[in-house]
Design a protein around this motif. Structure first.
Motif, mmCIF file in Angstrom:
data_model
loop_
_atom_site.group_PDB
_atom_site.id
_atom_site.type_symbol
_atom_site.label_atom_id
_atom_site.label_comp_id
_atom_site.label_asym_id
_atom_site.label_seq_id
_atom_site.Cartn_x
_atom_site.Cartn_y
_atom_site.Cartn_z
ATOM 1 N N LEU A 10 0.841 -1.186 0.000
ATOM 2 C CA LEU A 10 0.000 0.000 0.000
ATOM 3 C C LEU A 10 0.888 1.251 0.000
ATOM 4 O O LEU A 10 2.084 1.169 0.282
ATOM 5 N N PRO A 11 0.321 2.421 -0.291
ATOM 6 C CA PRO A 11 1.110 3.655 -0.203
ATOM 7 C C PRO A 11 1.616 3.893 1.222
ATOM 8 O O PRO A 11 0.974 3.506 2.201
ATOM 9 N N ASN A 12 2.773 4.517 1.342
ATOM 10 C CA ASN A 12 3.342 4.949 2.631
ATOM 11 C C ASN A 12 3.667 3.815 3.592
ATOM 12 O O ASN A 12 3.543 3.967 4.809
ATOM 13 N N VAL A 13 4.081 2.673 3.071
ATOM 14 C CA VAL A 13 4.478 1.576 3.964
ATOM 15 C C VAL A 13 6.002 1.450 4.047
ATOM 16 O O VAL A 13 6.516 0.669 4.845
ATOM 17 N N GLY A 14 6.733 2.224 3.222
ATOM 18 C CA GLY A 14 8.197 2.204 3.263
ATOM 19 C C GLY A 14 8.839 1.575 2.048
ATOM 20 O O GLY A 14 10.037 1.285 2.056
ATOM 21 N N LYS A 15 8.074 1.390 0.958
ATOM 22 C CA LYS A 15 8.614 0.740 -0.240
ATOM 23 C C LYS A 15 9.782 1.534 -0.828
ATOM 24 O O LYS A 15 10.849 0.986 -1.086
ATOM 25 N N SER A 16 9.562 2.817 -1.056
ATOM 26 C CA SER A 16 10.600 3.629 -1.691
ATOM 27 C C SER A 16 11.794 3.848 -0.769
ATOM 28 O O SER A 16 12.936 3.899 -1.228
ATOM 29 N N THR A 17 11.550 3.954 0.525
ATOM 30 C CA THR A 17 12.658 4.087 1.481
ATOM 31 C C THR A 17 13.550 2.857 1.412
ATOM 32 O O THR A 17 14.783 2.953 1.380
ATOM 33 N N SER A 29 10.543 10.009 -2.509
ATOM 34 C CA SER A 29 9.786 9.467 -1.386
ATOM 35 C C SER A 29 9.060 10.613 -0.693
ATOM 36 O O SER A 29 9.670 11.612 -0.334
ATOM 37 N N ALA A 30 7.769 10.494 -0.532
ATOM 38 C CA ALA A 30 7.002 11.567 0.104
ATOM 39 C C ALA A 30 5.795 10.983 0.816
ATOM 40 O O ALA A 30 5.437 9.832 0.614
ATOM 41 N N ASN A 31 5.184 11.820 1.649
ATOM 42 C CA ASN A 31 4.114 11.370 2.520
ATOM 43 C C ASN A 31 2.747 11.498 1.855
ATOM 44 O O ASN A 31 1.846 12.129 2.384
ATOM 45 N N TYR A 32 2.608 10.920 0.653
ATOM 46 C CA TYR A 32 1.299 10.881 0.008
ATOM 47 C C TYR A 32 1.295 9.741 -1.015
ATOM 48 O O TYR A 32 2.348 9.324 -1.481
ATOM 49 N N PRO A 33 0.103 9.219 -1.359
ATOM 50 C CA PRO A 33 0.029 8.085 -2.283
ATOM 51 C C PRO A 33 0.511 8.444 -3.681
ATOM 52 O O PRO A 33 0.480 9.598 -4.090
ATOM 53 N N PHE A 34 0.958 7.396 -4.413
ATOM 54 C CA PHE A 34 1.331 7.483 -5.829
ATOM 55 C C PHE A 34 2.543 8.379 -6.088
ATOM 56 O O PHE A 34 2.682 8.951 -7.139
ATOM 57 N N ASP A 109 3.518 5.767 13.640
ATOM 58 C CA ASP A 109 4.134 7.088 13.467
ATOM 59 C C ASP A 109 3.049 8.048 12.995
ATOM 60 O O ASP A 109 2.580 7.959 11.863
ATOM 61 N N ASP A 110 2.655 8.955 13.875
ATOM 62 C CA ASP A 110 1.587 9.905 13.553
ATOM 63 C C ASP A 110 1.973 10.852 12.416
ATOM 64 O O ASP A 110 1.100 11.478 11.798
ATOM 65 N N ASN A 111 3.275 10.958 12.148
ATOM 66 C CA ASN A 111 3.736 11.867 11.103
ATOM 67 C C ASN A 111 3.680 11.247 9.705
ATOM 68 O O ASN A 111 3.901 11.939 8.709
ATOM 69 N N VAL A 112 3.429 9.940 9.650
ATOM 70 C CA VAL A 112 3.333 9.257 8.359
ATOM 71 C C VAL A 112 1.899 8.792 8.168
ATOM 72 O O VAL A 112 1.414 7.919 8.891
ATOM 73 N N ALA A 117 -6.003 5.201 7.688
ATOM 74 C CA ALA A 117 -5.998 5.976 8.945
ATOM 75 C C ALA A 117 -5.633 5.174 10.192
ATOM 76 O O ALA A 117 -5.751 5.670 11.303
ATOM 77 N N SER A 118 -5.203 3.935 10.044
ATOM 78 C CA SER A 118 -4.771 3.141 11.197
ATOM 79 C C SER A 118 -3.792 2.075 10.747
ATOM 80 O O SER A 118 -3.773 1.686 9.569
#
Length: 365
Positions: A10-17, A29-34, A109-112, A117-118
């Motif tokens: 899914l988006p924002n799970v750490g794939k690109s990192t 790498s950014a904090n939004y999908p796609f 991490d509330d910042n990611v 939403a959970s």
């Protein structure tokens, strides 16, 4: 062998990192999908201490490790099988890979932001699984429609294929990946051209917080329980830690950093080795004053086919393979010393290459 592992999730799970750490290619790498729209491809050297021990004795001009490709694929969302988000592109990119590396968010991490939403890695896993299964179901049913008339007319091959497709349809409808469906060689060959997504081997990677890098956490334990019935491996990696390691310049610095965290090996090395196991791969070596090189083969590859990977003439004009076992080479220290000690074995074209073999191919065309 151009082997490809697709990094999905899914988006924002750490794939690109994780991909950035693997390839140092710095995929955005950014904090939004796609964020990752086009798949980034990184060709990664396979860590193998044996290669450098051999090179230390041979002292060649060049050392060439084996490589494996990792593809960072756009984040998936619910409805991808119907084209939602970047679904069609996402699924097409997976189809071109040999194996799936499924990254799961196992950290708070509330910042990611999380698309749902959970944090619930088991739910996230099921989202991806369902989308892949739905796409495979669509592929299978499309093929069934195409051969329906032939099967009803009595065409034996079409009738046999229809039965196999019906097996797949039933299995996928139960929410199961076809990689777990028991088929014989002939049945597998008849549906090979479908390139079904859930037929690919899968490795689940739990992306945890730094404090959980060694033993994992409650989220990674949930995943281990959830996949207990699957033929799959679960790996615990802290992508944030791996990103820091990737920035270090020397091997000594990286080793010191790992020791500070109480880690014996980087998660990325573990990931590459796990990908090798997943794809049933082994390594053999060729040596000479100009080059010491590692080559990748599937387990069970005969010597003639292994030679053909280096050059087609090696397979076409194969005469024999001179094989030195890695421990013997390290013990004796050179090819000539192995020859004097009777530690070079002459093998024919049907000899099955073993992991760690050092091979010289003799051929004539």
């Amino acid at each position: 062998m151009a082997l490809r592992c697709g990094i999905v999730g899914l988006p924002n799970v750490g794939k690109s990192t994780l991909f950035n750490s693997l390839s140092r290619a710095k995929a955005e790498s950014a904090n939004y999908p796609f964020c990752t729209i086009d798949p980034n491809v990184g060709t990664i050297p396979v860590p193998d201490k044996r290669l450098y021990r051999i090179a230390g004795l041979v002292k060649p001009e060049k050392v060439v490790p084996a490589t494996i490709e990792f593809v960072d694929i756009a984040g998936l969302v619910k409805g991808a099988s119907k084209g939602e988000g970047l679904g069609n592109q996402f699924l097409a990119n997976i189809r071109e890979t040999d194996a799936i590396i499924h990254i799961l968010r196992c950290f708070d991490d509330d910042n990611v932001a999380h698309v749902d939403a959970s944090v619930d890695p088991v739910r996230d896993k099921e989202v991806v699984d369902i989308e892949l299964q739905l796409k495979d179901l669509e592929t299978v049913r499309n093929r069934m429609q195409k051969i329906d008339k032939q099967a009803k007319s009595g065409d034996k091959d079409a009738k046999k294929l229809m039965k196999i497709l019906q097996k797949h349809e039933e299995y996928l409808s139960q929410g199961k990946p076809v990689r777990d469906l028991k088929l014989d060689k002939e049945e597998k060959s008849m549906v090979k051209d479908l390139h079904l997504l859930t037929d690919k081997p899968v490795l689940y990677v739990c992306n945890v917080d730094e404090a959980s890098a060694i033993k994992g956490n409650r989220y990674s334990e949930q995943i281990k329980k959830a996949v207990a019935g699957e033929e799959a491996e679960v790996l615990v990696v802290a992508a944030s830690v791996e990103a820091e390691i990737a920035e270090l310049e020397t091997e000594e610095e990286r080793q010191m950093f790992l020791e500070e965290f109480g880690l014996k090996e980087s998660g990325l090395n573990k990931l590459i080795h796990a990908a090798y196991r997943l794809l049933h791969l082994e390594t053999f070596f060729t040596i000479g004053p100009k080059e010491v090189r590692a080559w990748t083969v599937k387990t069970g590859t005969p010597a003639s086919k292994a030679g053909g990977m280096i050059h087609s003439d090696f397979e076409r004009g194969f005469i024999k393979a001179e094989v030195i076992k890695y421990p013997d080479f390290i013990d004796k220290g050179s090819e000539s010393a192995c020859r004097e000690a009777g530690k070079i074995y002459l093998e024919g074209k049907d000899y099955i290459v073993k992991d760690g073999d050092i091979i010289t191919f003799k051929f004539n065309v």
